[in-house]
Design a protein around this motif. Structure first.
Motif, PDB file in Angstrom:
ATOM      1  N   CYS A 358       0.643  -1.318   0.019  1.00  0.00           N
ATOM      2  CA  CYS A 358       0.026  -0.030  -0.131  1.00  0.00           C
ATOM      3  C   CYS A 358       0.920   1.311   0.100  1.00  0.00           C
ATOM      4  O   CYS A 358       0.327   2.360  -0.052  1.00  0.00           O
ATOM      5  CB  CYS A 358      -1.011  -0.028   1.170  1.00  0.00           C
ATOM      6  N   GLN A 390      -9.906   6.747   0.600  1.00  0.00           N
ATOM      7  CA  GLN A 390     -10.435   5.356   0.329  1.00  0.00           C
ATOM      8  C   GLN A 390      -9.685   4.307  -0.281  1.00  0.00           C
ATOM      9  O   GLN A 390      -9.480   3.252   0.216  1.00  0.00           O
ATOM     10  CB  GLN A 390     -11.820   5.453  -0.436  1.00  0.00           C
ATOM     11  N   THR A 391      -8.834   4.645  -1.303  1.00  0.00           N
ATOM     12  CA  THR A 391      -7.976   3.504  -1.825  1.00  0.00           C
ATOM     13  C   THR A 391      -6.856   2.825  -0.905  1.00  0.00           C
ATOM     14  O   THR A 391      -6.549   1.819  -0.804  1.00  0.00           O
ATOM     15  CB  THR A 391      -7.126   4.220  -2.867  1.00  0.00           C
ATOM     16  N   VAL A 393      -7.498   2.976   2.462  1.00  0.00           N
ATOM     17  CA  VAL A 393      -8.084   2.133   3.376  1.00  0.00           C
ATOM     18  C   VAL A 393      -8.584   0.748   2.988  1.00  0.00           C
ATOM     19  O   VAL A 393      -8.318  -0.095   3.697  1.00  0.00           O
ATOM     20  CB  VAL A 393      -9.628   3.010   3.866  1.00  0.00           C
ATOM     21  N   ASP A 394      -9.094   0.700   1.645  1.00  0.00           N
ATOM     22  CA  ASP A 394      -9.389  -0.516   1.122  1.00  0.00           C
ATOM     23  C   ASP A 394      -8.174  -1.371   1.254  1.00  0.00           C
ATOM     24  O   ASP A 394      -7.918  -2.775   1.196  1.00  0.00           O
ATOM     25  CB  ASP A 394     -10.085  -0.324  -0.243  1.00  0.00           C
ATOM     26  N   CYS A 395      -6.815  -0.919   0.674  1.00  0.00           N
ATOM     27  CA  CYS A 395      -5.698  -1.589   0.541  1.00  0.00           C
ATOM     28  C   CYS A 395      -5.361  -2.347   1.954  1.00  0.00           C
ATOM     29  O   CYS A 395      -4.813  -3.226   1.883  1.00  0.00           O
ATOM     30  CB  CYS A 395      -4.468  -0.639  -0.125  1.00  0.00           C
ATOM     31  N   GLY A 397      -7.266  -2.807   4.478  1.00  0.00           N
ATOM     32  CA  GLY A 397      -8.142  -3.722   4.818  1.00  0.00           C
ATOM     33  C   GLY A 397      -7.776  -5.395   4.337  1.00  0.00           C
ATOM     34  O   GLY A 397      -7.666  -6.499   4.918  1.00  0.00           O
ATOM     35  N   SER A 398      -7.406  -5.197   2.690  1.00  0.00           N
ATOM     36  CA  SER A 398      -7.102  -6.419   1.955  1.00  0.00           C
ATOM     37  C   SER A 398      -5.775  -7.041   2.618  1.00  0.00           C
ATOM     38  O   SER A 398      -5.690  -8.220   2.501  1.00  0.00           O
ATOM     39  CB  SER A 398      -7.385  -6.282   0.580  1.00  0.00           C
TER      40      SER A 398
END
Length: 538
Positions: A358, A390-391, A393-395, A397-398
């Motif tokens: 990330c 948001q990118t 945050v999503d990264c 999380g995954s």
């Protein structure tokens, strides 16, 4: 008769060499006494055939069991088994651990306001960050409310006009996006963060070792991290030893200064977080810390446990150095100053995983100050992940779901010292002793218009004193550290097969139990087999 016997011997056909060798070999194998079962089965005395058959069956059973047990011994040897030995060692003196203590409050509001005003007057580059911190922490709101009560004018609308507008649109100073406080805090340099944080001389009111000042043993340190703000380190050089017992340890008394605490939604705890660790070892506050609460004296009863493990190829596969992991000192110079620990290695692995996937990490994961180190060493720095992106945050999380520490080779230490802790707490200060403690620390009270508590206040009524007592109690806490015993528990791994002699001893046990074969008897059998083969070839 003599002539007839001579004639029979002359008429008898001579044995061929092969036949003669086979007979001699057969006789030698069966007649040697090193394998009792087979020698009984071949016994030429006048014993019944049934007994011979029984001895033969028992001998074959013993042979089968011997082969099976030898196979088990060799299989076990190939797995490098260990035995665990637990022993208790006595020592009249024991080295005291290093202690790191972090308050839950990252900044002191008066220090933030001081630096904000100084920054405004010099037009420094941190002005926006200071204004945001004042807004998000509630410090500016508290300052404005205090000034209103005192009929003083506020200059917050001049120094921070944008933040003043946001604050003016709220009823109680609560800002919806105050979770961004840590993100803004992390954008400051370490020296700036340390300057607006809690000071050791303000918070640490007492530090004694065996009732003597700590200054005679070590210099306490202040360490700033993005995740915790200013933390205070004690005994980082690991220089002193103490005896067992509560009267022989270290005592600390803290003043929390709660009237200058940050009160945003992410700071919903009051007290301190304490971690005990080895000197030169990274104090991992999040993983290893313990919380203590105000208004109490908390005792930490310590017991040393030492784990001694075996390196590869034994199952523990322990290591002693960062250079045996993915994080070698050549590629990651920052680890050269730290003693290796499996928990520290796992944290580094965790951060490396997020940075690779990330290009950023959470600010509260950097309690090793890696970003600051990169900047000081000229290494391309990484950024803290923004919760507005948001990118990112999503990264993140995954990445949690794909994290695997195996590639980092973070194995346990070969020689690890662990402090097993038992805690207990009681109310402190007491209703009869708080008054003298408040005078000793020159404490103030909001019930006296922030004026110091003096000996004259003792004449006040109980009704007047009780709220002052409650306020003082919420700002004080005491910590006592001591060894509960002068012994240490040593858990040591020992190889089952320390050398080849251990293996031979186990093989010898298998051979002698079922077949009755000793070392010399085994040599004799081998000799007979070799002779038999040689004679057959000839």
């Amino acid at each position: 008769m003599k002539n007839q016997s001579s004639l029979k011997l002359r008429n008898r056909k001579p044995l061929t060499n092969g036949h003669q060798a086979k007979t001699v070999a057969e006789k030698s194998v069966w007649d040697i006494n090193c394998v009792p079962g087979f020698s009984h089965a071949r016994d030429r005395s006048n014993i019944s055939q049934t007994r011979k058959n029984i001895w033969l069956c028992l001998s074959l059973l013993g042979l089968a069991l011997t082969v099976y047990q030898v196979k088990m011994v060799l299989s076990n040897y190939s797995k490098f088994p260990i035995n665990t030995r637990i022993k208790v060692e006595e020592a009249s003196l024991q080295y005291f651990p290093a202690i790191t203590i972090c308050p839950y409050n990252k900044i002191k509001c008066s220090y933030l306001q001081r630096d904000l005003e100084n920054c405004y007057s010099t037009n420094c580059s941190n002005l926006w960050n200071y204004c945001q911190l004042g807004l998000l922490s509630g410090c500016s709101y508290m300052k404005m409310e205090r000034e209103k009560q005192l009929n003083q004018s506020s200059n917050f609308h001049i120094t921070c006009p944008d933040q003043f507008l946001k604050l003016n649109n709220t009823e109680d100073g609560n800002i919806e996006d105050d979770s961004l406080f840590d993100e803004v805090y992390g954008q400051l340099q370490q020296t700036d963060r340390q300057r607006i944080g809690m000071e050791r001389k303000v918070m640490v009111k007492l530090c004694t070792i065996n009732h003597s000042p700590c200054s005679g043993y070590f210099d306490a340190q202040t360490i700033n991290t993005v995740s915790r703000g200013n933390c205070f380190g004690f005994n980082y050089n690991g220089s002193f030893q103490v005896r067992a017992g509560p009267e022989e340890g270290m005592s600390l008394e803290f003043f929390l200064v709660r009237n200058e605490s940050v009160w945003h939604s992410m700071n919903n705890k009051v007290g301190l977080r304490v971690v005990l660790h080895q000197p030169n070892e990274v104090p991992l506050i999040e993983e290893l810390g313990r919380d203590v609460f105000p208004g109490a004296a908390t005792s930490f009863s310590l017991q040393i446990r030492q784990n001694i493990r075996q390196p590869a190829p034994y199952p523990s596969k322990c290591i002693d150095s960062w250079n045996e992991t993915f994080f070698t000192t050549a590629k990651f110079p920052i680890v050269a100053n730290w003693k290796y620990s499996q928990v520290g290695c796992s944290r580094m692995c965790f951060l490396q995983h997020f940075m690779q996937n990330c290009d950023c990490i959470y600010h509260n994961q950097d309690d090793m100050n890696i970003k600051e180190y990169h900047q000081n060493q000229g290494i391309p720095p990484f950024e803290y992940c923004s919760m507005k992106n948001q990118t990112s945050v999503d990264c993140l999380g995954s990445s949690y779901n794909t994290y695997n520490s195996d590639k980092c080779r973070c194995q346990p230490n070969c020689n690890e010292t662990i402090y097993e802790i038992g805690t207990s707490a009681l109310t402190w200060p007491s209703e009869s002793g708080w008054f003298y403690k408040a005078i000793e620390f020159n404490m103030t009270s909001s019930y006296k218009d922030d004026q110091p508590i003096t000996s004259d206040d003792i004449e006040k009524s109980e009704t007047e004193l009780y709220p002052i007592y409650e306020e003082i109690k919420k700002n004080l806490l005491r910590l006592d550290f001591y060894f509960s015993s002068q012994s240490r528990i040593v858990i040591e791994e020992l190889p089952v097969y320390a050398d080849l002699f251990s293996l031979f001893a186990n093989l010898g046990g298998a051979l002698s139990l079922w077949m009755g074969i000793s070392f010399l008897a085994l040599i004799e059998v081998i000799e007979v087999v070799i002779d038999s083969v040689m004679k057959t070839v000839q």
